[in-house]
Every structure is written in C-alpha cells, then in structure tokens.
Motif scaffolding. Structure first.
Motif: not given
Length: 443
Positions: A82-88, A338-342
């Motif tokens: 699970i990624d809690a911070h993405v911008h698809m 935790w998330g990636t936020d790319f």
C-alpha cells in the motif's frame, strides 16, 4: 474535461483471467506474524469471491468443481503493498505533458492507464491518491477496463491563491478578478479557493464526485512556482471550514505541510493526516502523538542533475530534515504512514519498491512490512463510510479483502526481495482476482 479511456492490455501468466473462479485455495504458505516478527507455521488460505474466507493450519475441505488450488510450497504469503501518498495522474506525466495545450486526452489517459497497470504488477494493490483528476481512472479500474490498484481518491487539490496547488502559468490571471478558470482547474487537477465560502464549495464538489478524503495545501511546496517552502497557507478559519465540510460527510482532511507553524495550525483545525512534515520539530511531533494525528511521510531521493535549480534549493531543507524526523517521530510514538509522492517525474515510478528498502535506515524489516501494509491500510480506512472499499485491507485475516502477494523467500530476513517483483512475486491477487501467477494450478 470529458475523459475517454482506452483499453490497456495487461499480462496474466496463467489461465486464470479477470472472469475469476469463485474459490481459490492457497496451500502450504507462511504468513507474517507482526506480534512475533516471524513467519507462521505452514497455513492454508481459502479465498472466496473478494474476501479471505478461511485461514487454517489444517487442511481446508472444499467442495464443488469451481475451485482452483495453488501450492505455495512454503513461500511467504503477505498482504498487497500500500502506498499512502501517490499522484496517479501527476506521477505518470511530466509537468510539460500535463500543461501542454496540444496534448490529447487519449495520450494522457493511455500513459496513466499503463502506469496504473505497472503499479499493480509491482505488488501495490491499494493506494491513496493525494490529489489530481483521478475519478475517471478509478472508475475504469473498478469496472475492470484497466488493471490497477484500489484507489482512495482525493480529487482536485484545494489551494489558496499563490499556494502549492496554484499551477497557473504566467499568462493566466485570477479567476476571481478576471472570470476564467486556469487550465489546471479545468483539468480537475486543483481548485484555487480563497475564503470560507469557496473552500466549502471546493470540498463539497470533490465529495460530490466521490472523494474519500480531502487534500488541502497548508504550506509551501518544492514543485510549485509561487510559494516559498516556509510559508503557511490558509487561515485557521479557512482550514476549519474544510474540516467541518469533510466531517459532515464522515471523512477527514489531509494537508500538505512541512513546517511546525503550518502543521500546528492544521492540528488545531482538526486535520487528521499530515503529509510530508520533514521539517518538524520535537514539540510538533509530540503534538501529533498526543492528538493521534497521522504523519504520512516520504523518504525522498537527493536532487538529480536535471532538476530545476529553484526546486533544488527549495528541496534542501526537506531533504536535510529526513534523517531527524523519521527516528524522532518513531521514538515519540507518532502514527506513521509511508508513501512515495512521485510528482511529474514518471521515470521514478519503476523505483517505487526500492524506496521501501531505504526505510531500513530507521526501521527493522518487520516494522517496515507492517507500515506498508497494515498501518497504511488503517490510514486509508480513516475515510469511514466514504471509503470506496469498506472491507479490511493490509492484513491477512478472515473476512479481509483478498489482496495478496506470494513472495519467493522471507522478506522479514531479506527485504530486498520486494525490490524485484517481476522475479520474486510469484502470485499477485487483488480483490480475489489473480493478475499474476507463475505456479502450476490444480482444479
């Protein structure tokens, strides 16, 4: 805009297709026990429809013809990542692609659809989208037109004028004074909203489209042109308006913020999740722990050579703060996600799994695996009745969603296994559907 999704083909390595059999019995697998930080004895897991129906160390009796059996051969069965911070959308495109006036809708959606499929095949079965024009993509995934993770959508980010979500080009003037929305607003990427009334409207508009939580910009950012990293955005009354509107719908507000001043104001307003926060001090982290507010952090990479010089300078205090905030938040008992936020760097997406391993600087393998499954899942379900998927995620339990990975090895001992999903993820299942299986099946 009227988005037209095109079909995206994806690879499935067995005869099991999206038209899934009703029951799947996964035999002889070891689960991760977070209480002991060890693998369990060999277990059997019965998946029925979308959920895990039964887990047992004994043989599970199944009847009927519509059953598939998979022998796990003692491998590790764990929840989907699970990624809690993405911008698809923002993470699949460069800023130039997003804002180019001659870029076609079809080209944009094709890029995002392929990226969503690739994310699922990296083992990410659920994500929280932290802002952007996400609703058509989510709908296409839910209807099975495109393969991708479950998406908890925020919808358009909500930003003050000259805030982190103000993506206007130099020739675009204020909608309030000149009457024309910016292109980013027309695309559904952001709402530029000032004052209590506009914020209420922006929040409610996102909720109308199906937002599971609301994303508000509460401080300066590194990828935006107008706002220094140190500025605080939105008054207390404005932030309270967003929180009240979200709570009326049974959900919460997440805010983009780095500094103690911005975060303390957000906590006072009733915000439930702080995104980023790498510049926080001990006093503010203690406040988060005391108020039971989530800190959704990232572990960002150093600046690369082709990054804009202004952005490099703005990122410096954020990067410098990482080594301090992660261990301090852990020690103080802050609820961590935790998330990636790319963002506008699609070349980073392939490294999504590798960013998990970089957490070893501050956490044990067991702590990391719990964070990227169970803990992140708990944060996503903070949406309550607004959650688009009301079942339990991030765990292997009876009646939880069947979002599962079969790993060739023991990630508790060797976390690097998850950095090569193509080789080491033998089975990828989401919602009871098998998207990848390299193990011989029996019927």
């Amino acid at each position: 805009m009227k988005l037209k999704f095109i079909a995206v083909l994806f690879f499935i390595s067995t005869s099991i297709t999206i038209a899934q059999t009703k029951q799947i019995l996964i035999e002889n697998v070891r689960l991760i026990d977070h209480k002991t930080a060890a693998l369990t004895e060999p277990m059997n897991v019965l998946v029925s429809g979308q959920i895990i129906q039964k887990i047992s160390s004994s043989a599970i009796a199944v009847n009927g013809l519509d059953i598939v059996k998979i022998n796990g051969n003692g491998k590790t069965l764990m929840p989907g990542l699970i990624d809690a911070h993405v911008h698809m959308v923002f993470g699949s495109l460069t800023m130039a692609q997003m804002m180019a006036p001659n870029t076609s809708e079809e080209a944009l959606i094709n890029s995002v659809g392929i990226s969503a499929q690739q994310m699922l095949m990296r083992g990410f079965t659920s994500v929280r989208d932290a802002g952007g024009p996400i609703f058509p993509l989510k709908l296409a995934i839910d209807k099975g037109k495109i393969a991708g993770p479950r998406i908890w959508p925020s919808g358009a980010t909500i930003s003050q004028t000259a805030g982190h979500g103000d993506f206007r080009t130099p020739d675009e003037r204020s909608r309030r004074f000149f009457g024309k929305p910016s292109r980013a607003e027309q695309l559904g990427a952001t709402f530029i909203a000032d004052g209590r009334d506009e914020i209420l409207t922006a929040v409610r508009e996102n909720l109308r489209f199906g937002a599971s939580q609301i994303k508000l910009m509460a401080g300066g950012g590194t990828s935006s042109a107008y706002d220094p990293i140190d500025v605080t955005q939105y008054t207390l009354d404005e932030m309270k308006a967003a929180v009240e509107a979200a709570e009326d719908w049974g959900t919460y507000v997440m805010v983009h913020a780095y500094t103690p001043r911005a975060v303390q104001r957000a906590v006072e307003a009733g915000v439930k999740s702080i995104e980023h926060g790498q510049m926080l001090d001990e006093e503010t982290l203690k406040l988060l722990a005391e108020k039971n507010v989530w800190l959704s952090l990232q572990n960002l990479m150093d600046n690369h050579d082709n990054m804009d010089e202004q952005r490099k300078e703005k990122r410096k205090p954020v990067l410098d703060g990482q080594d301090k905030v992660w261990p301090l938040a852990k020690r103080l008992g802050v609820k961590l996600a935790w998330g990636t936020d790319f963002l506008f760097e699609p070349e980073l997406n392939k490294d999504q799994n590798s960013y998990i391993v970089r957490l070893q600087k501050w956490f044990s393998n067991a702590e990391i695996l719990k964070m990227i499954t169970q803990d992140n899942g708990e944060l996503l379900q903070l949406s309550g009745l607004r959650s688009p998927y009301p079942g339990k995620i991030g765990v292997i339990e009876e009646n939880a969603y069947a979002d599962l990975l079969l790993v060739d090895g023991n990630p508790l001992k060797d976390l690097s296994l998850i950095t090569n999903p193509e080789k080491n993820f033998l089975l990828i299942m989401k919602n009871g559907h098998v998207y990848k299986n390299t193990i011989k099946i029996k019927k």
